[in-house]
Design an enzyme around this catalytic site. Sequence first.
Site, PDB file in Angstrom:
ATOM      1  CG  ASP A   1      -1.996   0.974   1.232  1.00 37.78           C
ATOM      2  OD1 ASP A   1      -1.874   1.966   0.495  1.00 37.78           O
ATOM      3  OD2 ASP A   1      -2.979   0.769   1.944  1.00 37.78           O
TER       4      ASP A   1
ATOM      5  N   GLY B   1       0.702   3.980   1.509  1.00 38.22           N
ATOM      6  CA  GLY B   1       0.749   4.763   2.735  1.00 38.22           C
ATOM      7  C   GLY B   1      -0.262   5.887   2.739  1.00 38.22           C
TER       8      GLY B   1
ATOM      9  CD  GLN C   1      -9.458   7.487  -3.757  1.00 40.19           C
ATOM     10  OE1 GLN C   1     -10.635   7.567  -3.391  1.00 40.19           O
ATOM     11  NE2 GLN C   1      -8.551   6.799  -3.078  1.00 40.19           N
TER      12      GLN C   1
ATOM     13  CG  ASP D   1      -6.609  -4.875   1.159  1.00 42.01           C
ATOM     14  OD1 ASP D   1      -6.366  -4.456   2.316  1.00 42.01           O
ATOM     15  OD2 ASP D   1      -7.041  -4.129   0.256  1.00 42.01           O
TER      16      ASP D   1
ATOM     17  CB  CYS E   1     -13.302 -25.680   7.898  1.00 37.59           C
ATOM     18  SG  CYS E   1     -11.743 -24.789   7.721  1.00 37.59           S
TER      19      CYS E   1
ATOM     20  CB  CYS F   1     -11.382 -27.186  11.179  1.00 33.09           C
ATOM     21  SG  CYS F   1     -12.186 -25.579  11.417  1.00 33.09           S
TER      22      CYS F   1
ATOM     23  CG  HIS G   1     -11.263 -21.192  11.062  1.00 35.59           C
ATOM     24  ND1 HIS G   1     -11.697 -22.348  10.453  1.00 35.59           N
ATOM     25  CD2 HIS G   1     -12.323 -20.324  11.043  1.00 35.59           C
ATOM     26  CE1 HIS G   1     -12.963 -22.190  10.089  1.00 35.59           C
ATOM     27  NE2 HIS G   1     -13.363 -20.983  10.436  1.00 35.59           N
TER      28      HIS G   1
END
Length: 376
Positions: A89, A91, A194, A271, A309, A314, A340
């Site tokens: 990223d 920043g 944007q 993300d 799972c 699990c 998990h």
Amino acid sequence: MYKLLKKDGSSRRGEFSTPHGVVQTPVFMNVGTLAAIKGAVSTEDLKEIGCQIELSNTYHLSLRPGDEVIRKLGGLHKFMNWDRPILTDSGGFQVFSLSGMRKIKEEGVYFNSHIDGRKIFMGPEESMRIQSNLASTVAMAFDECVENPAPKEYVEDSVKRTTRWLKRCKIEIDRLNSMPHTINNKQMLFGINQGGVHDDIRMEHAKIISDMDLDGYAIGGLAVGETHEEMYRVLEKVVPNLPENKPIYLMGVGTPANILEAVERGVDFFDCVMPSRNGRHSHVFTSYGVIHLLNAKYELDDNPIDSECSCPTCKNYTRAYIRHLFKAKEMLAMRLCVIHNLYFYNNLMKEIRESIDKGNFLQYKKEKLEKWNETV
């Protein structure tokens, strides 16, 4: 380089080829802000649970341990023992979240460190230089993230500045990639769309940055105050105005339901800190919705978190045991739940890819949302 393999409606199945390997899309990027996943999860763990690409943060790493330190140690991949792609990223989001501590100028942003209060300047060139030192696979352009809602006049001015900053980012990353001492001289650059919740600004900005022939395009400034309906509407306006032959990344989103809705609208990359943050607080994702392991009803529950799972947690531990660990304040509780939750997210993306391959994504989405009962 992005290769579109299959479309199912507007949802896309693709491959993103990088110097650090090929990413199968749609994909969830596991967030390691400071070059580590919070919750004592190692890079070996990430590989075991299906993580293809990791995200780290330019601003935080520039302060601690410092991008020069990481450069001297061979770059982020070597530093954290990760040989798969990393996206950093710029920043920008972190800087702009320090609203009471920063000043925006044409050259960049002046702000105070959240660690020690010292004055710092970051602009497009500084962000690119830091990311070049980190040697990430993909660098994000430096932009201004405006919280929703915001006055349209301010959003228009902000988007124009973000465009000027993007041009400076491209010039600087091209310069850095041409230098002999650069660790990763094939570093890629993603630009960021944007425009808040203003459709006309968003669409015009998407068209402008599309002409810059970048390696990928992100949609920023969402999940910062608008409703889900507004977010989905913006995606419907923006995605068709971005190049089909480039990956599209929705920044900071989101819940599993958000991801399904965005994939339906043509998004490839995601993300979010939610799986790790929620896991550290005993909230876990399951095939039937979210459960809170500290609830008393799990005290004698000898079932795994999710019987459907296949994650290491699990396979080996019960709800009752993990609840006990949280009650006893044992770090293992957080680790098991974060593993998990990350597996849940990565496996969700795998199933999404398979459903697009089969041409039944919308049916898959419908079944998932019904099963989760809107609790995810």
